[in-house]
Design an enzyme around this catalytic site. Structure first.
Site, mmCIF file in Angstrom:
data_model
loop_
_atom_site.group_PDB
_atom_site.id
_atom_site.type_symbol
_atom_site.label_atom_id
_atom_site.label_comp_id
_atom_site.label_asym_id
_atom_site.label_seq_id
_atom_site.Cartn_x
_atom_site.Cartn_y
_atom_site.Cartn_z
ATOM 1 N N CYS A 2 0.814 -1.103 -0.072
ATOM 2 C CA CYS A 2 -0.099 -0.163 -0.087
ATOM 3 C C CYS A 2 0.931 1.219 -0.135
ATOM 4 C CB CYS A 2 -0.712 -0.069 1.240
ATOM 5 S SG CYS A 2 -1.846 -1.469 1.600
ATOM 6 N N ARG A 27 4.555 0.004 -6.097
ATOM 7 C CA ARG A 27 4.572 -0.744 -5.016
ATOM 8 C C ARG A 27 3.644 -1.895 -5.038
ATOM 9 N NH1 ARG A 27 6.570 2.116 -0.254
ATOM 10 N NH2 ARG A 27 5.163 1.106 1.008
ATOM 11 N N TRP A 74 -3.260 -2.679 -1.311
ATOM 12 C CA TRP A 74 -3.000 -3.951 -1.791
ATOM 13 C C TRP A 74 -3.659 -4.671 -0.548
ATOM 14 C CZ3 TRP A 74 -0.248 -8.395 -0.084
ATOM 15 C CH2 TRP A 74 0.132 -9.277 -1.033
ATOM 16 N N ASN A 98 -1.254 1.837 6.091
ATOM 17 C CA ASN A 98 -0.427 1.013 5.538
ATOM 18 C C ASN A 98 -0.118 -0.057 6.689
ATOM 19 O OD1 ASN A 98 -0.264 2.003 3.348
ATOM 20 N ND2 ASN A 98 1.918 2.549 3.165
ATOM 21 N N GLY A 99 -0.077 -1.383 6.541
ATOM 22 C CA GLY A 99 0.344 -2.243 7.593
ATOM 23 C C GLY A 99 -0.916 -3.038 8.162
ATOM 24 N N GLU A 477 17.473 -17.423 -9.214
ATOM 25 C CA GLU A 477 17.257 -15.821 -9.211
ATOM 26 C C GLU A 477 16.613 -15.555 -10.795
ATOM 27 O OE1 GLU A 477 16.728 -13.475 -7.765
ATOM 28 O OE2 GLU A 477 16.783 -11.850 -9.084
ATOM 29 N N LYS A 481 13.023 -14.446 -11.595
ATOM 30 C CA LYS A 481 12.718 -13.280 -12.407
ATOM 31 C C LYS A 481 11.877 -13.629 -13.454
ATOM 32 C CE LYS A 481 14.028 -10.820 -10.845
ATOM 33 N NZ LYS A 481 14.473 -10.259 -9.711
ATOM 34 N N GLU A 484 8.065 -14.259 -12.155
ATOM 35 C CA GLU A 484 7.345 -13.303 -11.462
ATOM 36 C C GLU A 484 6.891 -11.962 -12.524
ATOM 37 O OE1 GLU A 484 11.189 -10.700 -9.550
ATOM 38 O OE2 GLU A 484 9.264 -10.529 -8.799
ATOM 39 N N HIS A 500 16.392 -37.308 -10.201
ATOM 40 C CA HIS A 500 15.678 -37.685 -8.944
ATOM 41 C C HIS A 500 14.242 -37.541 -9.007
ATOM 42 C CE1 HIS A 500 19.207 -39.245 -7.314
ATOM 43 N NE2 HIS A 500 19.898 -37.954 -7.580
ATOM 44 N N LYS A 599 6.022 -4.290 -4.543
ATOM 45 C CA LYS A 599 7.457 -4.088 -4.475
ATOM 46 C C LYS A 599 7.950 -4.230 -3.030
ATOM 47 C CE LYS A 599 11.551 -2.444 -5.714
ATOM 48 N NZ LYS A 599 12.349 -3.485 -6.521
#
Ligand code: M6R
Length: 604
Positions: A2, A27, A74, A98-99, A477, A481, A484, A500, A599
C-alpha cells in the site's frame, strides 16, 4: 505494498495526491482512494477498485483543495472493492493506513459493544473507529494518538484528518515507513520518497514512538507522551530523475542498464585504496564464528551466492534462511553469530521480524540495505548500503547485483584477514571488481542476441533453470525473475538433482536454461545437460568464455566474459534478467507491476 501520500498547502491537493499515488503505483495495489477538502470546505472521499485512472475519472481537478490524504491499497483484510478501500471515515476521523492492526478483531468486539458498526472487513476501519472513540472521550487528537498506540498492536503507518481541524494532517507510524516532506508553504506525508521527490527532497523521519502534526507552514513532532520533540531535517540525495524512465519502455530495463554504474558506486568506495581500504572500510568480522544470512525472494538468492563465497574462500560456516521461516524456527545462534539481513526496501516485514528475533538471542545484526533510513537499516547494529538508487520495478535487478557485490566483498575481507587467501589472490579479485562495469557493459550490449533467443521460447508454458554450485544459486534468481514478470511456470533445480524426479517433466522442446560458469563443475553439469537434451529439451547454455563447450548438447549459447568467481554471478545474471524481460514483453505482461505482487512486502 500500500502507498500513502498526504498534502496540506498552497497548491491543489488533488493534483499533488494523484500524482504522488501514480508515483507509488510500482509498489503494487488493487484499489485507490482519496479524501480531500472540497470547495465548500467539507471533506469528500472518493475511492475506486483497480487502477488510479478509475479514481481520476471521478475527480474534478478544477476545484481548489488545500488538504487531503490518498492511498493505494494492496488487499490484506477483505477483497479489493469499494468499501474495503481507503480512506476510511468513522465519526470525525478519516484515515489511510499501511500495515496490519493485529488485534483488530479484539478491538472490533469492544467497539461493537460501544455502539460502533462496520461496513468493511478491514482492520483499518476498526483503527479509525478506535481513534474516533478515543477522540470523543479526550477531545484532543494528540492524546488520542498516544492512547491509540497503547491499544493497537501490529505494524502501521497512518495519515489522519480530523473533522474539527481541516488545517492539519497527522502522521503516526510503527514498524511501517512514513516520512514527512517539507516544501515552501506546503508539507507532505508519504510512505515512500518517490511520491514527493518531484516537489522536495527535504524530509523528516519520525520514530515508532513519535507522531507529527502538520500544517502548510509548520511541522510539530511529539513523543509518545504528547510532548514536543526536536527533529532533524534531512536531504534525500537523489532527484526526481532517479525515479523517471528516462526514455526506457520500462523501469526494469532502465534498472538493468544502470547496473554497471551502481556496482561502481557500491564497490569502489570500499576498495579505493586496495587491500587497506578493504580491511579498514568494512566492519570487523573476525569475532564471529558463524554467519546466518536471512532474507526473502531475490535477496535470499543473493544470500545463497554469499554463502557459497564466504564458505569457500573465508572458511566460515554460513546458514542461509528465508526470513518467514527463520522467524519461527529453532535457532542455533548466539553472540558469536553474525546475522546478516539482506533487503532492498529495508521494510520487508518477515526480514524485520527475523532481525528482531536475532537480537533477542544477543547476536549482532548487519543489514545489507538499499533504502537509507528504512526500518531494517535503522534497527540493524551495522549497515552496509547497496548504492543501487531508487529501484521502481517490482522485479529487482540492480539491487540484487549490488547485494551480491557486498556479500562478495565480505567474503574477500574475511578470507584475506583470516589469511585464507593470499595477497596476490585478493588483489586479483579487486582488479576483477574494478573491471566489472566494463565487462557488464559488454554483456548488456548483447541484448539483441538475447532477444532472438527469447523470441524462440516465449510461448512455452514451462521453462527450467539448472546449474550447480554457485550457478545453482544464480539459476534460482533467473527462474524467479522469469516467473514473476512473465507468469511462465518456471522451476529451478540443482543440475544433479533432476534425475531424482523432475526430469519426468521434460518434454520435447521444453526450454532448459543451463548455467555453466564454474570450470571445476563444468564437466559434471554438462553431463546433466546431456541427460535433459536426450529427453528432448531445448537447451540454452549460459557459459563463460573459458569453458570448453564442444558437443551437440545445446541449441543456443550465451557466452559471458570469464572473471573471478567472486564477481562472476554479477555478469552471468545479466542475460538471465534480459531474457526474462524480453519474454515478458513478448507475452504482453505488465513488466514493472506484475499481477499480485508488491515492491515492498510490509505484511507477514
Ligand atoms: O525489499 P526486499 O529486498 O526485502 O524484498 C524481498 C523480496 O520481496 C524481493 O526480492 C522479491 O522477491 C522481488 N520481487 C524479486 O524480484
Amino acid at each position: 505494498m500500500c502507498g500513502i501520500i498526504g498534502y496540506v498547502g498552497k497548491n491543489n491537493a488533488l493534483n499533488v495526491i494523484i500524482d504522488g499515488l501514480e508515483r507509488l503505483e510500482y509498489r503494487g495495489y488493487d484499489s485507490a482512494g482519496i479524501a480531500y477538502l472540497n470547495s465548500d470546505g467539507l471533506l469528500d472521499i472518493k475511492k475506486e477498485k483497480g487502477k488510479i485512472k478509475n479514481l481520476k475519472e471521478t475527480l474534478d481537478f478544477d476545484i481548489k483543495s488545500s488538504l487531503g490524504i490518498g492511498h493505494t491499497r494492496w488487499a490484506t483484510h477483505g477483497e479489493p472493492n469499494f468499501v474495503n478501500s481507503h480512506p476510511h471515515k468513522v465519526g470525525k476521523i478519516t484515515i489511510v493506513h499501511n500495515g496490519i492492526i493485529e488485534n483488530y478483531m479484539e478491538l472490533k468486539q469492544e467497539l461493537l459493544k460501544s455502539g460502533y458498526s462496520f461496513k468493511s472487513n478491514t482492520d483499518t476501519e476498526v483503527a479509525c473507529a478506535l481513534l474516533d472513540k478515543i477522540y470523543n472521550e479526550t477531545n484532543s487528537i494528540e492524546h488520542t494518538i498516544s492512547i491509540f498506540r497503547k491499544k493497537a498492536r501490529g505494524a502501521y503507518a497512518l495519515g489522519i484528518i480530523v473533522d474539527d481541524d481541516y488545517n492539519h494532517l497527522y502522521a503516526v507510524k510503527k514498524d511501517s515507513p512514513l516520512i514527512i516532506a517539507l516544501g515552501d508553504k506546503e508539507n507532505y506525508i508519504a510512505s515512500d520518497v518517490p511520491a514527493i521527490l518531484k516537489y522536495t527532497n527535504k524530509y523528516i523521519t519520525i520514530e515508532d514512538d513519535e507522531f507529527a502534526k502538520i500544517s502548510s507552514d509548520k511541522v510539530l513532532v511529539y513523543d509518545n507522551n504528547a510532548d514536543l520533540k526536536k527533529f532533524e531535517v534531512k536531504t534525500f540525495a537523489g532527484n526526481s530523475n532517479d525515479v523517471m524512465k528516462n526514455g526506457y519502455d520500462h523501469y526494469m530495463l532502465k534498472e538493468i542498464y544502470e547496473q554497471p554504474e551502481v556496482i561502481k558506486k557500491t564497490t569502489l568506495p570500499i576498495i579505493e585504496k586496495d587491500l587497506d581500504s578493504l580491511v579498514n572500510n568494512m566492519p570487523d568480522f573476525s569475532k564471529y564464528k558463524k554467519i546466518d544470512i536471512v532474507a526473502c525472494g531475490s535477496a535470499y538468492h543473493a544470500g545463497l551466492v554469499g554463502k557459497n563465497l564466504i564458505e569457500e574462500y573465508a572458511n566460515v560456516p554460513v546458514n542461509v534462511d528465508i526470513a518467514s521461516e527463520y522467524r519461527y524456527k529453532k535457532l542455533f545462534i548466539d553472540k558469536d553469530t553474525l546475522v546478516i539481513v539482506v533487503s532492498q526496501s529495508g521494510e520487508t516485514a518477515d526480514t524485520l521480524a527475523a532481525l528482531n528475533i536475532a537480537k533477542t538471542h544477543g547476536c549482532d545484526v548487519m543489514g545489507i540495505i538499499n533504502v537509507v533510513e528504512s526500518s531494517i537499516a535503522r534497527k540493524s547494529d551495522i549497515v552496509m548500503y547497496t548504492k543501487a538508487g531508487a529501484e521502481i520495478a517490482v522485479a529487482t535487478t540492480k539491487a540484487y547485483s549490488c547485494q551480491i557485490a557486498l556479500l562478495s566483498l565480505i567474503a574477500l575481507n574475511i578470507a584475506y584477514k583470516n589469511k585464507e587467501i593470499d595477497k596476490s589472490k585478493a588483489l586479483e579479485v579487486l582488479k576483477s571488481i574494478r573491471c566489472l562495469p566494463t565487462n557488464m557493459q559488454s554483456v548488456l550490449n548483447e541484448f539483441d542476441e538475447y532477444k532472438k533467443i527469447a523470441n524462440k521460447i516465449y510461448n512455452n508454458d514451462k521453462i527450467f533453470y539448472i546449474g550447480r554450485d554457485i550457478d545453482y544459486a544464480l539459476s534460482m534468481e533467473g527462474s524467479l525473475k522469469l516467473k514473476e514478470i512473465s507468469y511462465i511456470n518456471s522451476q529451478c533445480y540443482a543440475a544433479g538433482e533432476l534425475k531424482h524426479g523432475t526430469i519426468s517433466l521434460i518434454d520435447e522442446g521444453t526450454p532448459v536454461i543451463a548455467l555453466v560458469t564454474n570450470e571445476k563443475m563444468a564437466e559434471k553439469t554438462i553431463s546433466n545437460i546431456k541427460e535433459v537434451k536426450a529427453r528432448g529439451a531445448y537447451v540454452i547454455l549460459v557459459t563463460t568464455d573459458n569453458i570448453n563447450t564442444d558437443g551437440d548438447y545445446y541449441d543456443e549459447k550465451i557466452v559471458v566474459p570469464c572473471t573471478n568467481k567472486f564477481v562472476q554471478p554479477i555478469l552471468t545474471v545479466i542475460p538471465l534478467q534480459m531474457l526474462s524481460y524480453e519474454i515478458a514483453r513478448l507475452r504482453g505482461c505488465d513488466i514493472d507491476k506484475p499481477k499480485n505482487l508488491a515492491k515492498s512486502v510490509t505484511v507477514e
